[in-house]
Design an enzyme around this catalytic site. Structure first.
Site, PDB file in Angstrom:
ATOM      1  N   ASP A 229      -4.920 -12.312 -28.304  1.00  0.00           N
ATOM      2  CA  ASP A 229      -5.986 -11.328 -28.221  1.00  0.00           C
ATOM      3  C   ASP A 229      -6.633 -11.326 -29.611  1.00  0.00           C
ATOM      4  O   ASP A 229      -6.050 -11.800 -30.592  1.00  0.00           O
ATOM      5  CB  ASP A 229      -5.465  -9.938 -27.833  1.00  0.00           C
ATOM      6  CG  ASP A 229      -6.611  -9.039 -27.358  1.00  0.00           C
ATOM      7  OD1 ASP A 229      -7.797  -9.371 -27.623  1.00  0.00           O
ATOM      8  OD2 ASP A 229      -6.341  -8.015 -26.722  1.00  0.00           O
TER       9      ASP A 229
HETATM   10  C1  BGC Z   1      -9.661  -6.953 -26.340  1.00  0.00           C
HETATM   11  C2  BGC Z   1      -9.823  -8.128 -25.415  1.00  0.00           C
HETATM   12  C3  BGC Z   1     -11.152  -8.790 -25.657  1.00  0.00           C
HETATM   13  C4  BGC Z   1     -11.238  -9.194 -27.125  1.00  0.00           C
HETATM   14  C5  BGC Z   1     -12.553  -9.855 -27.476  1.00  0.00           C
HETATM   15  C6  BGC Z   1      -9.897  -7.324 -27.786  1.00  0.00           C
HETATM   16  O1  BGC Z   1      -9.919  -6.211 -28.581  1.00  0.00           O
HETATM   17  O2  BGC Z   1      -8.353  -6.420 -26.199  1.00  0.00           O
HETATM   18  O3  BGC Z   1      -9.714  -7.717 -24.081  1.00  0.00           O
HETATM   19  O4  BGC Z   1     -11.318  -9.866 -24.810  1.00  0.00           O
HETATM   20  O5  BGC Z   1     -11.099  -8.030 -27.913  1.00  0.00           O
HETATM   21  O6  BGC Z   1     -13.583  -8.928 -27.482  1.00  0.00           O
END
Ligand code: BGC
Length: 751
Positions: A229
């Site tokens: 993530d």
């Molecule tokens: C989120 C993800 C997301 C990523 C990119 C993270 O903070 O948990 O779900 O895809 O950011 O924006």
């Protein structure tokens, strides 16, 4: 050249560079081999592609895209084709915007209704969640764009999401939290899997070798690439060694150098880096190969599709006296969300929507309504009293008052969890005041997750629209006036109150420790097992027609059991029914199991008077539980009850089925094996009976029932090594070893 051949020619530095991002949204290119950089963007219910230079936090404005209903509603459709179609529409938008991979769907389980991100997740049930996620993935990827299922794993809360340690027993992991991903991975075959921020049983998900290598790749056969993530990487070297392929967004060249140094000093093998780089490269090449440079999409068509999808995701929770559908009454729309619907959630999935249709605008072609704003999104401050006065007047003058209420952005979002399930006070006050002057009140809800409804008996109808996407207003009007019948059903339980929820005492945990003490009893598994009443049960949803359930038939034996039943539309309008199949385990099994578990669902569209046959297939996995003693799925012998219903609490038909289990193979015989367990091994009586005769004094063979029961239990729960403790010199090590050896032999010969 394929990815493997290219990797063979890259330098260690180049390979390491493939394992971390170029910037917020791109992989690193390698111009020497014409390897492009691949763009990844957020989904899951619309494309969030940042238009300008990406900033550090990825918060800049994004290009215009269609905001579709969020996953909470998609799951409520219980419609695999719909989820696949939505995936396809997203894929088209990605192709038109030159995006190689879209982040989502989110397959995390709704452990608590408080989780701030529940609007983005499907369900409290892993079967439903996994089926919908797989369909979404298939839809996206059919357009030549990659999907990235997230957040693997056990990311069930936003509180301290980057440091929380989810302590979950393996059975709950396998049966609930991982099962949703397992289905998504096996049936959807996503190009990519995104690791969650949190730790799982002591180790960060993005460097958790058990999760990434043993389970995801080993057990499930995943062959795509894993990505952290955004900002989740803690120790990149450890991550790559544990099965992580790509860290995002970017650490400049710092972590690449660290990876190279680690390989040079032998801290990590170069082979591990080769593997990670190859997997990323395969994804990049796949995206390049399937890129359609001529792709365009029609925004109006997609907006229209968003409305169609939203109609399928709404759930009619209550409809006393058949107040809905409306026809010809004097109607007042009351509540800000009639004019400015809350149609999407906040955070990384926030879409720069193409066009938002509100109910007030959509209703013009159907009926004339009056409107009063009723409240403002200032839940803690008192609204301007004139809003309430105006609303009461509008309600009084109308035959039907339709209240558009729900949760404001400040109540639910990525990044934090709710602390209660209430609507804002100003909205509760509005509902009460409107109900006091009008007895025909319909509540239309705009929220991403369950709310408490202390006012439920004051309203006649409740239509749950969830966060229904940019065309939600049009869909609400279609449903209110009966252009189509509502057909969604809840993919989550609406509890009566927060303290009823199974993880009430352990959500969101103590400091960074979250103990999943409720085990497999998540959502309706808990309510059904303990017999707790809910506000609305899992699977509940009303329609403008009624359906009759015929008698079920079990069609065949064999490893896959087939069950069929007829469903008839006995009402006056065409509508869809979601038929749910729950399995209830045999009584007295080895482990405590939920009273019912969803193992199948079918959605049928039926004209008035029409009958269709529903067919379900139950494989051995459907009957099994995860046995921690032997670390695998085990089927217990016994009588299972197949329940067929319109909701988890509205079972219309049931039929029993005898299943021959895996039996003895689950018992790993040792000195710790109890006599009670050992006796189930075929032939064991011959070994054990003489022993009992020998060791039990004659006086202990009692005819007294109570005594007999006590003796049976005492012996049944006594381990083989107990012979040593109780029977002195007679219970020798040799004797004990020989019993264990005999039982093992019997067990083997019974296979
Ligand atoms: C989120 C993800 C997301 C990523 C990119 C993270 O903070 O948990 O779900 O895809 O950011 O924006």
């Amino acid at each position: 050249m394929n990815a493997k051949e290219i990797i063979e020619q890259l330098t260690l530095e180049e390979k390491a560079s493939l394992c971390s991002g170029l910037d917020f949204w791109h992989t690193k290119p390698i111009p020497r081999f014409s390897i492009p950089s691949m763009m990844m963007c957020d989904g899951p219910h619309g494309l969030r592609k940042q238009a300008s230079e990406s900033d550090q936090l990825g918060m800049n404005a994004s290009v215009v895209a269609t905001a579709f209903p969020t996953a909470a509603g998609i799951a409520a459709s219980f419609d695999r084709e719909l989820a696949e179609m939505l995936g396809g529409l997203l894929g088209e938008e990605c192709q038109a915007e030159d995006v190689g991979l879209i982040l989502g769907p989110g397959a995390n389980i709704k452990r608590s209704p408080l989780c701030g991100r529940n609007f983005e997740y499907y369900s409290e049930d892993p079967f439903l969640s996994g089926e919908m996620a797989a369909a979404h993935i298939r839809g996206v990827q059919a357009k030549g764009v990659g999907a990235c299922v997230k957040h693997f794993a056990v990311n069930n809360q936003e509180t301290r999401r980057m440091t929380a340690d989810a302590l979950v027993d393996e059975r709950a992991l396998r049966e609930i939290y991982l099962a949703s991903f397992e289905r998504a991975v096996k049936q959807g075959e996503p190009w990519s899997v995104m690791c969650s921020y949190n730790k799982v049983n002591g180790e960060y998900a993005s460097q958790n070798a058990w999760l990434l290598n043993n389970v995801l790749r080993g057990d499930w056969g995943f062959d795509g690439f894993t990505v952290t993530d955004w900002g989740a990487s803690v120790d990149h070297v450890k991550g790559v060694a544990a099965g992580l392929d790509l860290e995002m967004p970017t650490t400049g060249s710092l972590e690449d150098r660290r990876l190279v140094d680690a390989a040079r000093s032998g801290k990590i093998s170069e082979a591990a880096i080769d593997t990670a780089a190859r997997r990323v490269l395969e994804g990049v090449l796949r995206a390049r190969k399937s890129r359609d440079t001529s792709a365009i999409y029609d925004r109006e068509t997609h907006h229209h599709m968003a409305r169609k999808i939203a109609r399928e995701t709404a759930v009619l929770l209550k409809n006393d006296g058949g107040l809905l559908p409306l026809s010809g009454q004097r109607v007042a729309f009351i509540g800000k969300y009639a004019a400015k619907p809350r149609y999407q959630g906040a955070g990384s999935s926030h879409i720069h929507a193409y066009a938002v249709t509100c109910a007030l605008e959509a209703v013009r072609s159907v009926a004339q309504v009056t409107y009063a704003q009723g409240f403002d999104d200032a839940p803690d401050a008192r609204d301007n009293p004139s809003l309430l006065i105006e609303a009461i007047a509008a309600a009084r003058a109308a035959e039907v008052a339709v209240l558009f209420v729900g949760l404001p952005d400040s109540y639910e979002s990525e990044g934090f969890d709710r602390t209660h399930l209430r609507l804002p006070n100003n909205q509760i006050e509005l509902i009460r005041e409107v109900c006091a002057v009008n007895s025909n009140v319909v509540a239309v809800l705009h929220n991403g997750a369950p709310i408490e409804m202390p006012w439920i008996s004051d309203v006649k109808a409740v239509l749950e629209m969830y966060l229904g996407g940019e065309a939600v207003g049009g869909a609400a009007v279609d449903l209110l006036w009966g252009a189509v019948s509502p057909c969604g059903k809840l993919a989550e339980t609406f509890p009566l109150k927060l303290s009823d929820t199974p993880c009430y005492t352990s959500f969101p945990g103590d400091y960074d420790t979250v103990r999943y003490g409720e085990g497999v009893f998540v959502g309706y598994r808990h309510y059904a097992t303990v017999g707790k009443q809910t506000l609305f049960p899992f699977g509940h949803g009303l329609s403008y027609t009624r359906f009759e359930y015929g008698k079920p038939t079990i069609l065949s034996g064999g490893t896959v059991r087939k069950v069929s039943l007829d469903i008839t539309n006995i009402g006056d309008v065409c509508a869809k029914e979601i038929v749910q199949l729950y399995l209830s385990p045999p009584t007295g099994g080895a482990v405590s199991r939920p009273a019912q578990e969803l193992k199948g669902f079918e959605k049928l569209s039926l004209e008035p008077g029409e009958t269709k046959t529903c067919l379900f297939e139950l494989d051995s996995r459907a009957f099994s539980y995860w046995d921690e003693r032997v670390s695998r799925w085990v089927v217990e012998s016994g009588e299972y009850v197949i329940q067929l219903g319109a909701s988890s609490a509205d079972i219309r038909q049931s039929i029993s089925i005898m299943i021959e289990g895996d039996g003895v193979s689950a018992i790993a015989v040792s000195q710790d094996t109890t006599f009670g367990d050992a006796i189930s091994i075929p032939g064991a009586t011959q070994v054990l009976e003489p022993l009992l005769q020998r060791f039990l004094p004659p006086g202990m063979h009692s005819d007294d029932d109570g005594m007999k029961r006590m003796l049976d239990a005492t012996i049944g729960y006594m381990p083989i090594h107990g012979l040593r403790g109780f029977f002195g010199d007679a219970g020798t090590d040799e004797l004990i070893d020989s019993i264990v050896a005999d039982l093992k032999r019997l067990q083997q010969s019974s296979h």
